[in-house]
Scaffold this active site. Sequence first.
Site, PDB file in Angstrom:
ATOM      1  N   ARG A   9     -33.624   8.377 -43.299  1.00  0.00           N
ATOM      2  CA  ARG A   9     -32.318   8.887 -42.871  1.00  0.00           C
ATOM      3  C   ARG A   9     -31.349   8.960 -44.051  1.00  0.00           C
ATOM      4  O   ARG A   9     -30.393   9.718 -44.030  1.00  0.00           O
ATOM      5  CB  ARG A   9     -31.711   7.955 -41.802  1.00  0.00           C
ATOM      6  CG  ARG A   9     -32.385   8.038 -40.451  1.00  0.00           C
ATOM      7  CD  ARG A   9     -31.943   6.874 -39.549  1.00  0.00           C
ATOM      8  NE  ARG A   9     -30.502   6.790 -39.335  1.00  0.00           N
ATOM      9  CZ  ARG A   9     -29.841   7.432 -38.371  1.00  0.00           C
ATOM     10  NH1 ARG A   9     -30.491   8.209 -37.554  1.00  0.00           N
ATOM     11  NH2 ARG A   9     -28.536   7.285 -38.231  1.00  0.00           N
ATOM     12  N   ARG A  17     -30.224  10.760 -54.323  1.00  0.00           N
ATOM     13  CA  ARG A  17     -29.770  11.900 -55.132  1.00  0.00           C
ATOM     14  C   ARG A  17     -29.684  11.544 -56.609  1.00  0.00           C
ATOM     15  O   ARG A  17     -29.210  10.465 -56.950  1.00  0.00           O
ATOM     16  CB  ARG A  17     -28.369  12.346 -54.698  1.00  0.00           C
ATOM     17  CG  ARG A  17     -28.257  12.740 -53.266  1.00  0.00           C
ATOM     18  CD  ARG A  17     -26.924  13.451 -53.041  1.00  0.00           C
ATOM     19  NE  ARG A  17     -26.724  13.680 -51.619  1.00  0.00           N
ATOM     20  CZ  ARG A  17     -25.864  13.011 -50.863  1.00  0.00           C
ATOM     21  NH1 ARG A  17     -25.096  12.081 -51.403  1.00  0.00           N
ATOM     22  NH2 ARG A  17     -25.764  13.285 -49.585  1.00  0.00           N
ATOM     23  N   ARG A  45     -32.002  -2.951 -30.021  1.00  0.00           N
ATOM     24  CA  ARG A  45     -31.150  -3.812 -30.818  1.00  0.00           C
ATOM     25  C   ARG A  45     -29.745  -3.705 -30.245  1.00  0.00           C
ATOM     26  O   ARG A  45     -29.295  -2.629 -29.843  1.00  0.00           O
ATOM     27  CB  ARG A  45     -31.123  -3.370 -32.284  1.00  0.00           C
ATOM     28  CG  ARG A  45     -32.426  -3.573 -32.990  1.00  0.00           C
ATOM     29  CD  ARG A  45     -32.843  -5.014 -33.066  1.00  0.00           C
ATOM     30  NE  ARG A  45     -32.040  -5.792 -33.998  1.00  0.00           N
ATOM     31  CZ  ARG A  45     -32.105  -7.121 -34.099  1.00  0.00           C
ATOM     32  NH1 ARG A  45     -32.892  -7.809 -33.300  1.00  0.00           N
ATOM     33  NH2 ARG A  45     -31.363  -7.758 -34.992  1.00  0.00           N
ATOM     34  N   ARG A 101     -22.292  -5.408 -41.647  1.00  0.00           N
ATOM     35  CA  ARG A 101     -21.256  -4.660 -42.352  1.00  0.00           C
ATOM     36  C   ARG A 101     -19.882  -4.982 -41.783  1.00  0.00           C
ATOM     37  O   ARG A 101     -19.768  -5.533 -40.689  1.00  0.00           O
ATOM     38  CB  ARG A 101     -21.520  -3.158 -42.304  1.00  0.00           C
ATOM     39  CG  ARG A 101     -21.614  -2.576 -40.916  1.00  0.00           C
ATOM     40  CD  ARG A 101     -22.016  -1.091 -40.966  1.00  0.00           C
ATOM     41  NE  ARG A 101     -22.418  -0.647 -39.636  1.00  0.00           N
ATOM     42  CZ  ARG A 101     -23.070   0.488 -39.396  1.00  0.00           C
ATOM     43  NH1 ARG A 101     -23.376   1.304 -40.367  1.00  0.00           N
ATOM     44  NH2 ARG A 101     -23.402   0.813 -38.164  1.00  0.00           N
ATOM     45  N   GLU A 104     -19.829  -6.679 -37.998  1.00  0.00           N
ATOM     46  CA  GLU A 104     -20.903  -6.260 -37.118  1.00  0.00           C
ATOM     47  C   GLU A 104     -22.088  -7.197 -37.242  1.00  0.00           C
ATOM     48  O   GLU A 104     -22.614  -7.381 -38.343  1.00  0.00           O
ATOM     49  CB  GLU A 104     -21.338  -4.861 -37.569  1.00  0.00           C
ATOM     50  CG  GLU A 104     -21.314  -3.859 -36.457  1.00  0.00           C
ATOM     51  CD  GLU A 104     -21.618  -2.468 -36.978  1.00  0.00           C
ATOM     52  OE1 GLU A 104     -20.688  -1.795 -37.431  1.00  0.00           O
ATOM     53  OE2 GLU A 104     -22.793  -2.080 -36.937  1.00  0.00           O
ATOM     54  N   TYR A 156     -33.589   7.460 -31.175  1.00  0.00           N
ATOM     55  CA  TYR A 156     -32.540   7.116 -32.130  1.00  0.00           C
ATOM     56  C   TYR A 156     -31.769   8.394 -32.471  1.00  0.00           C
ATOM     57  O   TYR A 156     -31.845   8.907 -33.575  1.00  0.00           O
ATOM     58  CB  TYR A 156     -33.219   6.505 -33.369  1.00  0.00           C
ATOM     59  CG  TYR A 156     -32.327   5.861 -34.409  1.00  0.00           C
ATOM     60  CD1 TYR A 156     -30.952   5.774 -34.261  1.00  0.00           C
ATOM     61  CD2 TYR A 156     -32.885   5.321 -35.558  1.00  0.00           C
ATOM     62  CE1 TYR A 156     -30.175   5.179 -35.234  1.00  0.00           C
ATOM     63  CE2 TYR A 156     -32.115   4.727 -36.539  1.00  0.00           C
ATOM     64  CZ  TYR A 156     -30.763   4.661 -36.373  1.00  0.00           C
ATOM     65  OH  TYR A 156     -29.997   4.068 -37.345  1.00  0.00           O
ATOM     66  N   ASP A 184     -28.665  10.729 -33.372  1.00  0.00           N
ATOM     67  CA  ASP A 184     -27.289  10.775 -33.874  1.00  0.00           C
ATOM     68  C   ASP A 184     -26.467  11.598 -32.884  1.00  0.00           C
ATOM     69  O   ASP A 184     -27.033  12.282 -32.020  1.00  0.00           O
ATOM     70  CB  ASP A 184     -27.262  11.461 -35.246  1.00  0.00           C
ATOM     71  CG  ASP A 184     -27.731  10.527 -36.350  1.00  0.00           C
ATOM     72  OD1 ASP A 184     -27.623   9.302 -36.173  1.00  0.00           O
ATOM     73  OD2 ASP A 184     -28.196  11.015 -37.382  1.00  0.00           O
TER      74      ASP A 184
HETATM   75  N1  UDP Z   1     -29.913   0.850 -44.810  1.00  0.00           N
HETATM   76  C1  UDP Z   1     -30.054  -0.063 -45.835  1.00  0.00           C
HETATM   77  N2  UDP Z   1     -28.957  -0.454 -46.542  1.00  0.00           N
HETATM   78  C2  UDP Z   1     -27.725   0.020 -46.291  1.00  0.00           C
HETATM   79  C3  UDP Z   1     -27.578   0.975 -45.258  1.00  0.00           C
HETATM   80  C4  UDP Z   1     -28.687   1.345 -44.527  1.00  0.00           C
HETATM   81  O1  UDP Z   1     -31.150  -0.547 -46.081  1.00  0.00           O
HETATM   82  O2  UDP Z   1     -26.778  -0.384 -46.976  1.00  0.00           O
HETATM   83  C5  UDP Z   1     -31.119   1.235 -44.045  1.00  0.00           C
HETATM   84  C6  UDP Z   1     -31.332   0.379 -42.814  1.00  0.00           C
HETATM   85  O3  UDP Z   1     -32.723   0.189 -42.678  1.00  0.00           O
HETATM   86  C7  UDP Z   1     -30.832   1.237 -41.696  1.00  0.00           C
HETATM   87  C8  UDP Z   1     -31.221   2.628 -42.173  1.00  0.00           C
HETATM   88  O4  UDP Z   1     -31.022   2.560 -43.585  1.00  0.00           O
HETATM   89  O5  UDP Z   1     -31.441   0.933 -40.467  1.00  0.00           O
HETATM   90  C9  UDP Z   1     -30.443   3.745 -41.577  1.00  0.00           C
HETATM   91  O6  UDP Z   1     -29.067   3.511 -41.788  1.00  0.00           O
HETATM   92  P1  UDP Z   1     -27.954   4.301 -41.020  1.00  0.00           P
HETATM   93  O7  UDP Z   1     -26.676   4.040 -41.710  1.00  0.00           O
HETATM   94  O8  UDP Z   1     -28.417   5.708 -40.866  1.00  0.00           O
HETATM   95  O9  UDP Z   1     -27.941   3.577 -39.615  1.00  0.00           O
HETATM   96  P2  UDP Z   1     -26.856   3.698 -38.437  1.00  0.00           P
HETATM   97  O10 UDP Z   1     -25.777   4.600 -38.926  1.00  0.00           O
HETATM   98  O11 UDP Z   1     -27.594   4.284 -37.279  1.00  0.00           O
HETATM   99  O12 UDP Z   1     -26.417   2.310 -38.217  1.00  0.00           O
END
Ligand code: UDP
Length: 384
Positions: A183, A187, A260, A291, A317, A365, A367
């Site tokens: 996801r 870059r 979760r 976070r 969170e 999952y 978005d």
């Molecule tokens: N992820 C990570 N470190 C970060 C942010 C995200 O390892 O700082 C990984 C983590 O496994 C997460 C996945 O990337 O489940 C997808 O993150 P995303 O932000 O897309 O998740 P959401 O927005 O659905 O919480």
Amino acid sequence: MYFVKKVSQEGKIRMYDYLVVGSGLYGSIFAREATDKGYKVLVIDKRDHVGGNIYTEKVEGINFHKYGAHIFHTNNKEVWDYLNRFCTFNRFTNSPVANYKGELYSMPFNMYTFNKMWGVVTPEEAETKIEEQKKEIVGEPKNLEEQAISLVGRDIYEKLIKGYTEKQWGRDCKDLPAFIIKRLPVRLTFDNNYFNALYQGIPIGGYTKMIKNILEDIDVKLSEDYLDRKEYWNNQAKKVIYTGPIDAFYEYKLGTLEYRSVRFESEVLDKPNFQGNAAVNYTDRETPWTRIIEHKWFEFGKDENGNDLSKTIISKEYSSEWEPGDEPYYPVNDEKNGQLYAKYKELADQETNMIFGGRLGEYKYYDMDATVASVLEMCKKELN
Ligand code: UDP
């Protein structure tokens, strides 16, 4: 006696064409489309407000994302144009910061991240470093750990991915599907935009305002739990659109799907700026939260009149395994749960008057934009 009951059941004129269970994005958009096609629709929600998990409420002049941060992003013009009928999006661009034991890194993985991690300056140097580190993975990555290392190398995996992911999912990275980490963009440019999306933003005035606009003139009943009185509600309409958890609908008779859940600890702080960014990810394993969201930065720290706000609201969170009674947030799309879902889906496919949709109804999952695309697709088939 039986005869009388039967007559009254069959003779009953159902008030509504559709009952929509759940007033999140999926349910609300279906209700809008059906209403616009001339159908009579009732929306019910067990919470005392509309919007599902995208609900926002005003606190201290700030649109507070009560059930977690939602940043709308899409490449789908049809979806973007659709929502723009009900709101105006601001120009927010998501650029989270990762905090690893006090070291700050830019997210997603880009030249700023590589420079901080390795001191590399050019894209070529960064690429060489990644190539060197990903050698340890041979063949197709089999799980999230292997996928992460083959995308960005072990150093970044250890500092920015492993701890965060294991906190978020409560599982070892070796036991998680590779697609979750895909996801995130990687870059070789100086671009901190978290999403590869043509369109991005937050609805001005909050998501609740957008949902209320979608639901305008549609019957909505709040604080009504469909599963408590399923038969009663089924008798109100010819067809039901159910957006709750599919396993709960079937009273978990084939087993419980895993989700979760997230717990938020939110507080108003008497200061204008706590962390200088909407999202800071704590990527070490020891910090208990995943976070911290500082909500005012979704709207550039201003109130609706463009004035600076003297206070701020933050939410820590905490991710946890879902247990009955908790709010389900993320489906755990691993193999075991996928197989169980497939069995529930077989049951669902046999229903004639029910449609299951959305993140919980389809155990996907999704978005927000995928949810909108999915419901618009369903409407094309269902409403004619
Ligand atoms: N992820 C990570 N470190 C970060 C942010 C995200 O390892 O700082 C990984 C983590 O496994 C997460 C996945 O990337 O489940 C997808 O993150 P995303 O932000 O897309 O998740 P959401 O927005 O659905 O919480």
